[in-house]
Write a protein that holds these residues in place. Structure first.
Motif, mmCIF file in Angstrom:
data_model
loop_
_atom_site.group_PDB
_atom_site.id
_atom_site.type_symbol
_atom_site.label_atom_id
_atom_site.label_comp_id
_atom_site.label_asym_id
_atom_site.label_seq_id
_atom_site.Cartn_x
_atom_site.Cartn_y
_atom_site.Cartn_z
ATOM 1 N N ILE A 101 51.155 52.174 13.465
ATOM 2 C CA ILE A 101 52.386 51.702 14.095
ATOM 3 C C ILE A 101 52.757 50.392 13.415
ATOM 4 O O ILE A 101 51.948 49.468 13.351
ATOM 5 N N GLY A 102 53.961 50.363 12.857
ATOM 6 C CA GLY A 102 54.463 49.166 12.192
ATOM 7 C C GLY A 102 55.528 48.509 13.051
ATOM 8 O O GLY A 102 56.443 49.171 13.530
ATOM 9 N N ILE A 103 55.379 47.209 13.254
ATOM 10 C CA ILE A 103 56.268 46.471 14.154
ATOM 11 C C ILE A 103 56.938 45.339 13.391
ATOM 12 O O ILE A 103 56.287 44.641 12.610
ATOM 13 N N ASN A 104 58.225 45.167 13.644
ATOM 14 C CA ASN A 104 58.945 44.037 13.074
ATOM 15 C C ASN A 104 59.544 43.238 14.227
ATOM 16 O O ASN A 104 60.207 43.798 15.088
ATOM 17 N N ASP B 154 46.432 50.522 13.835
ATOM 18 C CA ASP B 154 46.072 51.925 13.996
ATOM 19 C C ASP B 154 46.587 52.405 15.348
ATOM 20 O O ASP B 154 46.689 51.623 16.302
ATOM 21 N N ILE B 155 46.886 53.706 15.405
ATOM 22 C CA ILE B 155 47.344 54.309 16.660
ATOM 23 C C ILE B 155 46.870 55.755 16.688
ATOM 24 O O ILE B 155 46.652 56.360 15.636
ATOM 25 N N SER B 156 46.724 56.296 17.877
ATOM 26 C CA SER B 156 46.405 57.711 18.064
ATOM 27 C C SER B 156 47.341 58.245 19.138
ATOM 28 O O SER B 156 47.458 57.645 20.214
ATOM 29 N N ILE B 157 48.017 59.350 18.819
ATOM 30 C CA ILE B 157 48.944 59.962 19.771
ATOM 31 C C ILE B 157 48.592 61.444 19.855
ATOM 32 O O ILE B 157 48.535 62.125 18.818
ATOM 33 N N GLU B 158 48.361 61.911 21.057
ATOM 34 C CA GLU B 158 47.988 63.309 21.285
ATOM 35 C C GLU B 158 46.806 63.727 20.413
ATOM 36 O O GLU B 158 46.753 64.846 19.905
ATOM 37 N N GLY B 159 45.863 62.801 20.198
ATOM 38 C CA GLY B 159 44.664 63.104 19.431
ATOM 39 C C GLY B 159 44.833 63.057 17.917
ATOM 40 O O GLY B 159 43.918 63.421 17.179
ATOM 41 N N HIS B 160 45.981 62.583 17.435
ATOM 42 C CA HIS B 160 46.243 62.485 15.993
ATOM 43 C C HIS B 160 46.374 61.017 15.598
ATOM 44 O O HIS B 160 47.083 60.255 16.247
ATOM 45 N N LYS C 289 56.783 55.779 20.428
ATOM 46 C CA LYS C 289 55.601 56.521 20.890
ATOM 47 C C LYS C 289 56.003 57.803 21.614
ATOM 48 O O LYS C 289 55.413 58.862 21.389
ATOM 49 N N GLU C 290 56.999 57.717 22.471
ATOM 50 C CA GLU C 290 57.413 58.900 23.231
ATOM 51 C C GLU C 290 58.043 59.954 22.320
ATOM 52 O O GLU C 290 57.759 61.149 22.452
ATOM 53 N N LEU C 291 58.890 59.557 21.404
ATOM 54 C CA LEU C 291 59.499 60.534 20.493
ATOM 55 C C LEU C 291 58.450 61.156 19.568
ATOM 56 O O LEU C 291 58.496 62.359 19.286
ATOM 57 N N THR C 292 57.474 60.364 19.132
ATOM 58 C CA THR C 292 56.383 60.895 18.319
ATOM 59 C C THR C 292 55.567 61.890 19.140
ATOM 60 O O THR C 292 55.219 62.979 18.657
ATOM 61 N N ARG C 293 55.263 61.551 20.373
ATOM 62 C CA ARG C 293 54.511 62.438 21.252
ATOM 63 C C ARG C 293 55.250 63.771 21.420
ATOM 64 O O ARG C 293 54.660 64.853 21.302
ATOM 65 N N GLN C 294 56.562 63.696 21.645
ATOM 66 C CA GLN C 294 57.340 64.926 21.823
ATOM 67 C C GLN C 294 57.330 65.778 20.560
ATOM 68 O O GLN C 294 57.240 67.009 20.630
ATOM 69 N N VAL D 112 52.102 59.425 11.727
ATOM 70 C CA VAL D 112 50.925 60.142 12.215
ATOM 71 C C VAL D 112 50.553 61.214 11.191
ATOM 72 O O VAL D 112 51.411 61.977 10.739
ATOM 73 N N GLN D 113 49.268 61.266 10.862
ATOM 74 C CA GLN D 113 48.736 62.151 9.824
ATOM 75 C C GLN D 113 48.361 63.522 10.372
ATOM 76 O O GLN D 113 47.820 63.637 11.462
ATOM 77 N N PHE D 114 48.632 64.563 9.545
ATOM 78 C CA PHE D 114 48.236 65.942 9.822
ATOM 79 C C PHE D 114 47.774 66.540 8.502
ATOM 80 O O PHE D 114 48.606 67.011 7.717
ATOM 81 N N GLY D 115 46.476 66.500 8.212
ATOM 82 C CA GLY D 115 45.980 66.980 6.919
ATOM 83 C C GLY D 115 46.610 66.147 5.807
ATOM 84 O O GLY D 115 46.532 64.918 5.819
ATOM 85 N N ASP D 116 47.267 66.816 4.851
ATOM 86 C CA ASP D 116 47.939 66.114 3.756
ATOM 87 C C ASP D 116 49.409 65.833 4.054
ATOM 88 O O ASP D 116 50.179 65.489 3.163
ATOM 89 N N ASP D 117 49.822 66.008 5.289
ATOM 90 C CA ASP D 117 51.205 65.758 5.711
ATOM 91 C C ASP D 117 51.203 64.600 6.715
ATOM 92 O O ASP D 117 50.176 64.249 7.273
#
Length: 178
Positions: free
Chosen positions: A124-127, A114-120, A167-172, A141-146
């Protein structure tokens, strides 16, 4: 003559029947339409998650990246435009269940957390490659049904921490959403 008229009338019957109005459905026939469920869409994500090609190059530290696929719901960057080498992508899934994507990750990645970025919230899947270490990191990262997903995949060393980049690109992307 009567016989000829009867033959013509019999021949015309299918043609006339095809042109007639259809009969209304009887009330006993059940409807096959399902009631629409309320869908909760998240924010709008600009093209490529609102992240420029220059920023992707800066974060991944891979010079010569080419944005080889640019649509309203996703982008892909490849080194020199070649499928051989590192791959980086952003995808926006509208009205799609994040749980199915997470399950796929759990079956195909070394670990999923599990992960939370900017409150969402998301995952996170790692290989981990035995020879080069963690070379693939994907964040959903989830946003309602998206949900959105950034995928960072390196081919050869040296490379920065793939999960830090993801993480940084997701945050941006979250910060750039509207």
């Amino acid at each position: 003559m009567r016989r000829a008229l009867a033959v013509v009338a019999a021949a015309m019957l299918p043609v006339l029947a095809a042109c007639s109005e259809p009969e209304p459905a009887s009330p006993e026939v059940p409807s096959t339409e399902e009631p629409q469920q309320a869908v909760s869409h998240g924010p709008f994500f600009p093209q490529c998650g609102g992240v420029s090609d220059e920023e992707v190059i800066k974060q991944t530290r891979v010079p010569g990246l080419v944005n080889t696929a640019k649509t309203s719901v996703g982008c892909q960057w490849l080194a020199g435009g070649s499928i051989l080498g590192p791959h980086f992508s952003f995808t926006w899934f509208r009205g799609s269940p994040i749980g199915r994507e997470r399950k796929t990750m759990e079956l195909s990645r070394t670990s999923v957390e599990d992960i939370s970025i900017e409150g969402h919230d998301g995952f996170i899947g790692i290989n981990e490659d035995p020879t080069v270490g963690v070379n693939l990191c994907e964040i959903g990262v989830q946003f309602g049904d998206d949900f959105i997903e950034w995928s960072i995949s390196y081919a050869d060393e040296p490379f920065p921490d793939a999960c830090d980049v993801a993480k940084e690109l997701t945050r941006q992307s979250i910060v750039n959403s509207k």
